[in-house]
Design an enzyme around this catalytic site. Structure first.
Site, mmCIF file in Angstrom:
data_model
loop_
_atom_site.group_PDB
_atom_site.id
_atom_site.type_symbol
_atom_site.label_atom_id
_atom_site.label_comp_id
_atom_site.label_asym_id
_atom_site.label_seq_id
_atom_site.Cartn_x
_atom_site.Cartn_y
_atom_site.Cartn_z
ATOM 1 C CE LYS A 35 1.063 -11.122 9.277
ATOM 2 N NZ LYS A 35 2.426 -11.024 9.811
ATOM 3 N NE ARG A 58 10.370 -6.503 4.414
ATOM 4 C CZ ARG A 58 11.101 -7.078 5.371
ATOM 5 N NH1 ARG A 58 12.327 -7.491 5.115
ATOM 6 N NH2 ARG A 58 10.617 -7.221 6.584
HETATM 7 N N1 BES Z 1 2.397 -6.363 9.007
HETATM 8 C C1 BES Z 1 3.471 -7.171 9.440
HETATM 9 C C2 BES Z 1 4.254 -6.552 10.590
HETATM 10 C C3 BES Z 1 3.542 -6.460 11.908
HETATM 11 C C4 BES Z 1 3.721 -7.454 12.854
HETATM 12 C C5 BES Z 1 2.778 -5.377 12.231
HETATM 13 C C6 BES Z 1 3.117 -7.364 14.073
HETATM 14 C C7 BES Z 1 2.161 -5.279 13.459
HETATM 15 C C8 BES Z 1 2.344 -6.268 14.386
HETATM 16 C C9 BES Z 1 4.469 -7.388 8.292
HETATM 17 O O1 BES Z 1 3.922 -7.434 7.031
HETATM 18 C C10 BES Z 1 5.123 -8.701 8.533
HETATM 19 O O2 BES Z 1 4.437 -9.677 8.477
HETATM 20 N N2 BES Z 1 6.416 -8.685 8.786
HETATM 21 C C11 BES Z 1 7.138 -9.871 9.038
HETATM 22 C C12 BES Z 1 8.450 -9.767 8.338
HETATM 23 C C13 BES Z 1 9.233 -11.058 8.342
HETATM 24 C C14 BES Z 1 8.524 -12.090 7.474
HETATM 25 C C15 BES Z 1 10.617 -10.797 7.830
HETATM 26 C C16 BES Z 1 7.330 -9.980 10.541
HETATM 27 O O3 BES Z 1 7.542 -8.970 11.203
HETATM 28 O O4 BES Z 1 7.193 -11.077 11.054
HETATM 29 MN MN MN Z 2 3.295 -9.398 6.491
#
Ligand code: BES
Ligand code: MN
Ligand code: ZN
Length: 495
Positions: free
Chosen positions: A278, A352
């Protein structure tokens, strides 16, 4: 905190403080008239002078009015009388609690005008009083070295007027339990990830199991998880030095054997994104990525504390998502406990993956309903913002039940569609499907992925990425969706 109802005689009541509503029209609320009369019209005079406008959230403490049993009167702005609804009433009560806690007032009688009974009946009124007090009293158990402030003085809240005291009393007890459960959730979620690891979550769950009769807790360690063939969960966890934990909490309070409600929580104690790392800004917030797990643990403490006549199972998949020499890589293929293979195109779509194996584990309980709770997608935050959680599922009845529970609890969720077209986006050339489906409809494709593991079960998914915590000045866990889950479980217990 002790709760009760006041019946009559506010003016002579022997409490430290009367809490009275004032509408924007500079008009004293209904319960205020006899109090005003008893103190020689001093309250109305104050309003006529324009010293207090009654705007929503405004408060004014008036002390030592002659003719009253109470030492103080706390005036609370209710906003416009025409716009009084349940949510504005909750805000007024929250403002009152905050103002009371700034003083040494130990007991109070609350008489804030309520919206009509269809919006807030005696039971929900009692619940809202206790929940509001609990939320106001919440303090982050921070690691600041400065001396902690003195404990709050407020010990006793009398509320009214109510028609059915027994209903309000039941509301107080449920509301206090909901506030206590939300505190469990918030305390866990607010902890930093170097404290709140998968192992720590398992220890906390175990400790709760010891404290509550009827709550059984089992913990699968890494070897046991491997025996369950949870290849997707292990793929996420393999990059971290923190070993994973799979936590099973079971509460059996039903009179006879009953198919359980299974709650499944995403417990990513820190989500770096893994190799699909990230961006740095705001990454610290990914310590909240175990909010679903915390909500499941909180819900189980609630049913145990209230001894609800229900069979409820909580499943928590707890892992840390890290990059490293052993970390899973984009393109790696994992085999889930269900036997289905997954091409991990993005290691940041880890929630997921762990839920897939946890949802499959739910099957052995032959559940009446399965609900997973997860801070799953940024896309859900884009779609719904921070006010509604997203809800999707395979069973319309269950989804509707959750939407209704959220509405009653003022902890709302909104349904997104979950139709078969979205499955196209998860196609993979190398495995049964991929773990991501592109940017478009990201909250839905995530749920579509989960649906591959819930075939034949009555299942719903709550995406709480936008509602479980807040950024900014009041940064921290919100305790949502504990009120929603509590309402859902209380309704099930009553039917
Ligand atoms: N934990 C994150 C989702 C999230 C994002 C929670 C912002 C709270 C605030 C999740 O694991 C994630 O990183 N999801 C990705 C999915 C993508 C790679 C398809 C996302 O939402 O960017
Ligand atoms: Mn994630
Ligand atoms: Zn995550």
């Amino acid at each position: 905190m002790e709760f009760g109802v006041w019946t009559k005689g506010l003016a002579t009541l022997g409490v430290d403080c009367l809490v009275l509503g004032v509408f924007e029209e500079a008009e004293l609320g209904a319960a205020g008239a006899p109090v005003d009369a008893a103190c020689g019209g001093r309250l109305k005079k104050l309003l006529q002078r324009g010293d207090f406008a009654g705007r929503a959230g405004e408060t004014l403490l008036v002390s030592d009015l002659a003719g009253l049993g109470a030492t103080h009167v706390l005036l609370i702005g209710m906003g416009s009388r025409k716009q009084l609804q349940r949510r504005s009433w909750r805000k007024a009560w929250a403002a009152a609690v905050a103002a009371l806690l700034r003083t040494r007032i130990g007991s109070c009688a609350v008489a804030l005008d309520r919206p009509d009974a269809r919006q807030l009946d005696d039971y929900y009124f009692g619940r809202a009083i206790a929940e509001g007090a609990g939320a106001g009293l919440y303090r982050v158990n921070d690691l600041k070295t400065a001396k902690k402030p003195a404990p709050p003085a407020l010990k006793k809240v009398l509320a009214g007027p109510v028609r059915r005291a027994a209903a309000a009393e039941r509301g107080f007890s449920h509301g206090a339990a909901i506030a206590a459960a939300a505190t469990v959730q918030r305390d866990l979620a607010n902890l930093p990830a170097n404290v709140c690891t998968p192992t720590f979550l398992a220890e906390q769950a175990r400790a709760l199991g010891k404290r509550h009769a009827g709550l059984r807790v089992r913990v699968l360690d890494e070897a046991a998880i491997r025996r369950e063939k949870m290849g997707c969960l292990l793929a996420v966890s393999q990059g971290s030095h923190e070993p994973p934990r799979f936590i099973v909490l079971e509460y059996s309070g039903a009179k006879k054997a009953q198919a359980p409600v299974v709650l499944v929580g995403k417990g990513v104690t820190f989500d770096t994104g893994g190799i699909s790392l990230k961006d740095p800004p705001g990454m610290d917030e990914m310590k909240f990525d175990m909010s679903g797990a915390a909500a499941v643990i909180a819900a189980l403490t609630l049913v145990a504390q209230l001894r609800l006549p229900l069979h409820v199972v909580g499943l928590v998949a707890a892992v840390e998502n890290m990059p490293g020499g052993r970390a899973v890589k984009p393109g790696d293929i994992a085999t889930s406990a269900s036997g289905q293979t997954v091409e991990i195109l993005n290691t940041d779509a880890e929630g997921r993956l762990i839920l897939a194996d946890a949802l499959h584990y739910a099957r052995r309980f032959h559940p009446a309903a399965v609900i997973d709770i997860a801070t799953l997608t940024g896309a859900c935050v884009v779609a719904l913002g921070h006010h509604h959680a997203g809800v999707m599922g395979s069973d319309e009845g269950l989804v509707r039940e959750l939407v209704e529970a959220g509405r009653r609890a003022d902890d709302r969720c909104w349904q997104l569609p979950l139709t078969e077209e979205y499955a196209e986006q998860l196609k993979s050339n190398f495995a049964d499907f991929a773990n991501v489906g592109g940017r478009d409809g990201g909250a839905i494709t995530a749920a579509t992925f989960l649906a591959k593991f819930t075939q034949g079960m009555k299942w719903a998914h709550l995406d709480i990425a936008g509602t479980a915590y807040q950024s900014g000045a009041a940064k921290g866990s919100t305790g949502r969706p504990t009120p929603l889950l509590a309402d859902f479980l209380l309704q099930r217990a009553a039917r």
